[in-house]
Design a protein around this motif. Sequence first.
Motif, PDB file in Angstrom:
ATOM      1  N   ILE A   1      10.156   5.442   2.994  1.00  0.00           N
ATOM      2  CA  ILE A   1       9.508   6.819   3.006  1.00  0.00           C
ATOM      3  C   ILE A   1      10.183   7.533   2.164  1.00  0.00           C
ATOM      4  N   VAL A   2       9.420   8.086   1.124  1.00  0.00           N
ATOM      5  CA  VAL A   2      10.058   8.925  -0.191  1.00  0.00           C
ATOM      6  C   VAL A   2       9.331  10.277  -0.249  1.00  0.00           C
TER       7      VAL A   2
ATOM      8  N   THR B   1       0.913  -1.234   0.141  1.00  0.00           N
ATOM      9  CA  THR B   1      -0.132  -0.017  -0.117  1.00  0.00           C
ATOM     10  C   THR B   1       0.817   1.354  -0.196  1.00  0.00           C
ATOM     11  N   VAL B   2       0.508   2.245  -0.928  1.00  0.00           N
ATOM     12  CA  VAL B   2       1.124   3.546  -0.702  1.00  0.00           C
ATOM     13  C   VAL B   2       0.125   4.517  -0.297  1.00  0.00           C
ATOM     14  N   LEU B   3       0.945   5.052   1.104  1.00  0.00           N
ATOM     15  CA  LEU B   3       0.045   6.183   1.559  1.00  0.00           C
ATOM     16  C   LEU B   3       0.718   7.361   0.967  1.00  0.00           C
TER      17      LEU B   3
ATOM     18  N   ALA C   1       6.777   7.636  -4.954  1.00  0.00           N
ATOM     19  CA  ALA C   1       6.709   6.257  -4.781  1.00  0.00           C
ATOM     20  C   ALA C   1       5.917   5.502  -5.834  1.00  0.00           C
ATOM     21  N   GLN C   2       6.635   4.746  -6.470  1.00  0.00           N
ATOM     22  CA  GLN C   2       6.155   3.706  -7.569  1.00  0.00           C
ATOM     23  C   GLN C   2       6.011   2.228  -7.468  1.00  0.00           C
ATOM     24  N   VAL C   3       5.122   1.703  -6.920  1.00  0.00           N
ATOM     25  CA  VAL C   3       5.089   0.354  -6.749  1.00  0.00           C
ATOM     26  C   VAL C   3       4.099  -0.556  -7.382  1.00  0.00           C
ATOM     27  N   ALA C   4       4.680  -1.190  -8.420  1.00  0.00           N
ATOM     28  CA  ALA C   4       3.879  -2.144  -9.245  1.00  0.00           C
ATOM     29  C   ALA C   4       2.522  -2.661  -8.353  1.00  0.00           C
ATOM     30  N   GLY C   5       1.205  -2.597  -8.784  1.00  0.00           N
ATOM     31  CA  GLY C   5       0.139  -3.302  -8.206  1.00  0.00           C
ATOM     32  C   GLY C   5      -0.172  -2.980  -6.686  1.00  0.00           C
TER      33      GLY C   5
ATOM     34  N   ILE D   1       4.509   6.985   1.946  1.00  0.00           N
ATOM     35  CA  ILE D   1       4.797   5.935   2.880  1.00  0.00           C
ATOM     36  C   ILE D   1       4.394   4.614   2.107  1.00  0.00           C
ATOM     37  N   VAL D   2       5.526   3.716   1.837  1.00  0.00           N
ATOM     38  CA  VAL D   2       4.893   2.349   1.289  1.00  0.00           C
ATOM     39  C   VAL D   2       5.016   1.358   2.321  1.00  0.00           C
ATOM     40  N   MET D   3       3.830   0.606   2.290  1.00  0.00           N
ATOM     41  CA  MET D   3       3.696  -0.640   3.562  1.00  0.00           C
ATOM     42  C   MET D   3       3.645  -1.808   2.798  1.00  0.00           C
ATOM     43  N   SER D   4       4.365  -2.914   3.358  1.00  0.00           N
ATOM     44  CA  SER D   4       3.781  -4.255   3.135  1.00  0.00           C
ATOM     45  C   SER D   4       4.271  -5.189   4.171  1.00  0.00           C
TER      46      SER D   4
END
Length: 404
Positions: A33-34, A8-10, A39-43, A23-26
Motif C-alpha cells: 500500500i503506497v 492488480t493495482v487499485l 505504484a509502478q508494477v510492470a504488466g 493498493i497492489v494485489m497479487s
Amino acid sequence: MANGNTATVLRNVRPMGEAAADIVMSDGKIDSIVPAGSAQVAGAAVVEGNNDIVMPGFVEGHIHLDKILWGLPFRPISGGPELLDYINNEKRIRIKEVDVPVEVRAGNLIRQCVSKGSSVIRSHFDVDPDYGLSNLEGVLAAKAKYADVVDIQIVCFPQSGIMRLPGTAELMDEALSAGADVVGGLDPAMIDKDPAGQLNLLFKLAEKHSTGIDMHLHEASTLGAHTIEMILDRIEAHGMQGKVVIAHAYCLGELDHVRLKKLLDRMARNKVAIMTNGPGARPMPPLMELKEAGVPFYIASDSIRDTWNPFGDGDMLARVGMVSLRQHFRRDSEIKVAMDAATHQAAEILGFEDYGLAPGRNADLLTVPGDSVTEVVVTARERRMVFKSGKLVAENGRYIGPNA
Ligand SMILES: [Zn+2]
C-alpha cells in the motif's frame, strides 16, 4: 480486470478514509500500500479507485444460510407468538411449502452478502431429527460452489433444542464429522429446560471435535445471566477460554450494574465473545461497557428474510449503522468501535486469518464513495467494487462472480 496471478493495482483509494493510496494485489494477497500515484508494477492491471474509501471486506459472522427465503416471492411472517410456535411454523413451511433446495437459497444469500462487501461468513444450519443432516448438505454444497468468492464457517445449530428431541445430539456429533466447524447451542434453560444437560453435551462435543462453541442465548435478565455463569463454569473447567461465542445475550442489557460488572469481568477473563445484530425493541448488551470491561464483541446480521424476520438484506454497512443507532453512537470514535466490530474484531474472534488492509493480508476489500467512514455508515451507500482474493466479484452493488 484482476485475474489469475497477474498483479492488480487499485489506484487512488483512501484506506478507511485516510490519505489516498494505491493498493497492489497479487496471488490473492495485498503486496503493498503506497501513496496514490506511486505504484509502478510492470504488466499489472490497473483499476481506477475514484478516490473512494477502501475497507477490508466485512465479516458476516452470523447468518442462517439454510433458513433464507431471499430471492423467493415475499412471504409474510406467520409464526409466533411464542418461540416454539416460530420453530414449528418454520419447519412446516420449509419442509412442506418451500420447494427451492437449501443449496440454491443459500447461494442466493451468499451472492447478496458478497455484493454488499462481505468476504467471510459464519453460518448456522438447523439440525434435528426432522431435517437430519439435509441442511448441512445444502450449505456445504453452496460453500463449495462459492469457494472462490467467500470463506464460510459452519455451525450446527439445534434450533428445536437438544435434550427435548432425542436423536439431535447424535446428529450434531455426525455433523461435526461431516463438515460442520463449530458446535451450536440454544437457550438451554428456556428451550430444553435442562441447562446443565445441554451445556455438558455441547462442551463434550466441542472437546471431542476440537471446535469452538457458538450459543444462541435469548434468555432474559437473571435467567440469561445464570446461564452465562453456567457457561463460564464449563469454560473454566474445560480450558475453553477464547473459544466460546454467545449470540444476542439480551440479558446483559437488563442486569443491575453490580451484577453486570461482575459478570463482564468474568467473561473478559475467559475471553467470551458476544455477537449482536442490534435487535428491535429488545434489551441488548451495552457495547461500550463491554469494551471497557474487555469483553470482545462483534456485529452481524442473524435472521433476515426468513420465516422469523422480514427485515435485513445482508448489508453489513447498514447493520453497523443500525447497531450504532441502537447504542446511541454518533461520534466518529464511536462509529469506529462499531466498524471494528464488523471487521477486524470479528475476524479475530472467529479465527479468520490474514485479515485486514495491510501487506501480506488477503486481498479482500471493498470500495465505497463517501467523505468519511462515518458518512458511509450513515448513508450505507452502494459499494462501488468488491474484491475477493484480488479478483473483482461485485460492482455497483451487483454480484459478478462465478455462478451469478
Ligand atoms: Zn441466529
